[in-house]
Enzyme design. Structure first.
Site, PDB file in Angstrom:
ATOM      1  N   THR A 105      -6.951  -7.364  -1.417  1.00 35.14           N
ATOM      2  CA  THR A 105      -5.953  -6.274  -1.615  1.00 35.14           C
ATOM      3  C   THR A 105      -5.277  -6.339  -3.122  1.00 35.14           C
ATOM      4  O   THR A 105      -5.384  -7.559  -3.799  1.00 35.14           O
ATOM      5  CB  THR A 105      -4.582  -6.458  -0.742  1.00 35.14           C
ATOM      6  OG1 THR A 105      -3.618  -5.672  -1.200  1.00 35.14           O
ATOM      7  CG2 THR A 105      -4.426  -7.801  -0.518  1.00 35.14           C
ATOM      8  N   ASP A 106      -4.980  -5.282  -3.647  1.00 31.79           N
ATOM      9  CA  ASP A 106      -4.319  -5.383  -5.032  1.00 31.79           C
ATOM     10  C   ASP A 106      -2.957  -5.672  -4.934  1.00 31.79           C
ATOM     11  O   ASP A 106      -2.355  -6.174  -5.739  1.00 31.79           O
ATOM     12  CB  ASP A 106      -4.067  -3.904  -5.673  1.00 31.79           C
ATOM     13  CG  ASP A 106      -3.353  -2.940  -4.856  1.00 31.79           C
ATOM     14  OD1 ASP A 106      -3.091  -3.144  -3.565  1.00 31.79           O
ATOM     15  OD2 ASP A 106      -3.156  -1.733  -5.006  1.00 31.79           O
ATOM     16  N   GLU A 107      -2.526  -6.015  -3.584  1.00 31.49           N
ATOM     17  CA  GLU A 107      -0.979  -6.518  -3.591  1.00 31.49           C
ATOM     18  C   GLU A 107      -0.748  -7.911  -4.018  1.00 31.49           C
ATOM     19  O   GLU A 107       0.267  -8.437  -4.111  1.00 31.49           O
ATOM     20  CB  GLU A 107      -0.510  -6.335  -2.075  1.00 31.49           C
ATOM     21  CG  GLU A 107      -0.817  -4.861  -1.637  1.00 31.49           C
ATOM     22  CD  GLU A 107      -0.018  -4.572  -0.301  1.00 31.49           C
ATOM     23  OE1 GLU A 107       0.797  -5.369   0.263  1.00 31.49           O
ATOM     24  OE2 GLU A 107      -0.457  -3.480   0.378  1.00 31.49           O
ATOM     25  N   TYR A 142       2.444 -11.065   3.523  1.00 28.90           N
ATOM     26  CA  TYR A 142       0.880 -10.617   3.691  1.00 28.90           C
ATOM     27  C   TYR A 142       0.312 -10.992   2.336  1.00 28.90           C
ATOM     28  O   TYR A 142      -0.836 -11.267   2.377  1.00 28.90           O
ATOM     29  CB  TYR A 142       1.048  -8.931   4.067  1.00 28.90           C
ATOM     30  CG  TYR A 142      -0.389  -8.241   3.812  1.00 28.90           C
ATOM     31  CD1 TYR A 142      -1.512  -8.764   4.437  1.00 28.90           C
ATOM     32  CD2 TYR A 142      -0.376  -7.408   2.656  1.00 28.90           C
ATOM     33  CE1 TYR A 142      -2.531  -8.155   4.109  1.00 28.90           C
ATOM     34  CE2 TYR A 142      -1.535  -6.797   2.206  1.00 28.90           C
ATOM     35  CZ  TYR A 142      -2.756  -7.185   3.158  1.00 28.90           C
ATOM     36  OH  TYR A 142      -3.957  -6.531   2.801  1.00 28.90           O
ATOM     37  N   LYS A 152      -2.998 -13.533   1.417  1.00 28.02           N
ATOM     38  CA  LYS A 152      -4.190 -12.761   0.843  1.00 28.02           C
ATOM     39  C   LYS A 152      -4.563 -13.767  -0.495  1.00 28.02           C
ATOM     40  O   LYS A 152      -5.569 -13.910  -0.800  1.00 28.02           O
ATOM     41  CB  LYS A 152      -4.099 -11.378   0.756  1.00 28.02           C
ATOM     42  CG  LYS A 152      -4.209 -10.357   2.043  1.00 28.02           C
ATOM     43  CD  LYS A 152      -5.388 -10.742   2.784  1.00 28.02           C
ATOM     44  CE  LYS A 152      -6.547 -10.095   2.158  1.00 28.02           C
ATOM     45  NZ  LYS A 152      -7.755  -9.853   3.247  1.00 28.02           N
TER      46      LYS A 152
END
Ligand code: NAD
Ligand code: TYD
Length: 381
Positions: A139-141, A187, A191
């Site tokens: 993810t970009d997060e 989260y 990741k």
């Protein structure tokens, strides 16, 4: 090369995974696609009803943390490609229960990596003559949060055929592949950790591995805890729409099938050891997106214009809520020729229509009926 490969796709019963399984099963009939999924609350085999009886498809209910189960499966199926999507994926749940995220996202990824290494390394990373690849979907997060230097919005520096005419850009910075990892939520921290393990296996053992970091996806089969399906369902049933904080946070939205196409391209043409960012060039403030959803649902249900705007309810902000995500996807566009194909207006229209037409699916996943059904088939989770 894909001919004759056996590709293990993890998390194939989830939102993005089901689109990837559908694409690969249909596009590569010579390949065997093995979908490994634990069927948590987010996994639903009904997402795959249209491909589940294809001869090149097999579903295996398994936890990715089960090292001996995964190791046996890699051997039994002669797996030479892994596309890893299984994860706990919802930020709010990660705030409530971070351990589950560390277990599945970090230890689960490490379990797959180590099982794959032991299966592939002895052959010099060429177990069955087609090479091998561990492809990790992220993810970009992981990059943290970007500044909102233009809260009113400016014309975006990047657009694609698919960018909507009305969309704006809210800052000067974008996430690039060389950006620092600065995750804020449990989260994104889990990741980020899994991304580091994948790179470590490449750098330490020479495992052919690739990582992609994608922006927010939307489309059919997304569990209705995420903003878009949750709000479509709430508007339909005239329930409140809980907007976190002032609704000013910005996300870059990509139609899920465009992500699946990018995954196909990277799996076949991506360079081992590399990272590619995937995004829609499509930034929206939550509140503007929510208003589009209200108008679209009301229009499709034949309700008066803006009739349901009063459902918008501002609630306490999410702790550590990232202000803005925006992707610079020029690398995958230049190097692999990927472009998002669907204009946002069309994607949102399709998505709203799908949820309105598939109320049974929504009722099934919100009532938990499908979980009872699969528990009776596969035992309790
Ligand atoms: P999802 O929550 O819809 O699906 C996750 C799937 O993984 C489910 O089918 C679930 O049953 C399965 N799973 C969970 N724990 C498991 C375990 N221990 N063993 C085996 N299977 C397990 O998630 P999604 O939105 O489809 O996301 C898929 C992947 O893409 C994730 O890795 C996520 O981090 C990443 N991603 C998602 C988005 C997005 O907007 N949804 C954006 C970028 C990246
Ligand atoms: P979400 O779909 O949970 O994705 P992510 O947190 O991974 O970006 O949320 C998208 C945006 O919508 C995010 O800024 C949080 C916000 N949001 C709300 O305002 N209300 C809600 O009920 C939800 C689920 C999200």
């Amino acid at each position: 090369m894909t001919m004759g490969r056996t590709i293990l796709i993890t998390g194939g019963a989830g939102f993005i995974g089901s689109h990837v399984v559908r694409l690969f099963v249909s596009k590569y009939p010579d390949c065997r696609i093995v979908n490994v999924d634990k069927l948590t609350y987010a996994g639903n085999l009904a997402n795959l009803n249209d491909v589940s009886d294809r001869p090149n498809y097999r579903f295996v209910k398994m936890d990715i943390c089960d090292f001996s189960g995964i190791s046996s499966l890699l051997e039994e199926e002669r797996v030479d490609g892994i596309i890893h999507l299984a994860a706990e994926s919802h930020v709010d749940r990660s705030i409530a229960d971070p351990f589950t995220f560390a277990r599945t996202n970090v230890l689960g990824t490490l379990t797959l990596l180590e099982a794959a290494r032991r299966h592939w390394a002895p052959s010099g990373w060429n177990p069955y003559g087609n090479g091998c690849l561990f492809y990790h979907i992220s993810t970009d997060e992981v990059y943290g949060s970007l500044e909102m230097t233009h809260p009113e919005g400016i014309d975006p520096p990047f657009t694609t055929e698919a960018s909507s005419a009305g969309h704006k850009c809210y800052g000067d910075d974008f996430f690039t592949e060389s950006g620092k990892y600065l995750p804020h939520s449990p989260y994104s921290a889990s990741k980020a950790s899994s991304d580091h393990f994948v790179r470590a296996f490449h750098d330490t053992y020479g495992m052919p591995a690739v990582v992609t970091n994608c922006s927010n996806n939307y489309g059919p089969y997304q569990f209705p805890e995420k903003l878009i399906p949750l709000f479509i369902n709430n508007i339909r049933h005239r329930r409140p729409l809980p907007v976190y904080g002032a609704g000013e946070n910005v996300r870059d939205w990509l139609y899920v099938e465009d992500h699946a196409r990018a995954i196909d391209l990277v799996f076949h043409n991506g360079k081992a050891g590399e990272t590619y960012n995937i995004g829609g060039c499509n930034e929206w403030k939550n509140i503007d997106l929510i208003k589009i959803l209200v108008r679209t649902v009301d229009r499709l249900l034949g309700r008066a214009e803006d009739e349901d705007m009063n459902l918008i309810t501002y609630v306490t902000d999410r702790p550590g809520h990232d202000a803005r995500y925006a992707i610079d996807s020029s690398r995958i566009r230049k190097e692999l020729g990927w472009e998002p194909s669907l204009q946002f207006e069309e994607g949102i229209g399709r998505t709203v229509r799908w949820y309105l037409d598939n109320q049974d699916w929504l009722d099934g996943v919100t009532s938990g009926d499908y979980m009872k059904y699969y528990d009776s088939m596969y035992g309790n989770r």
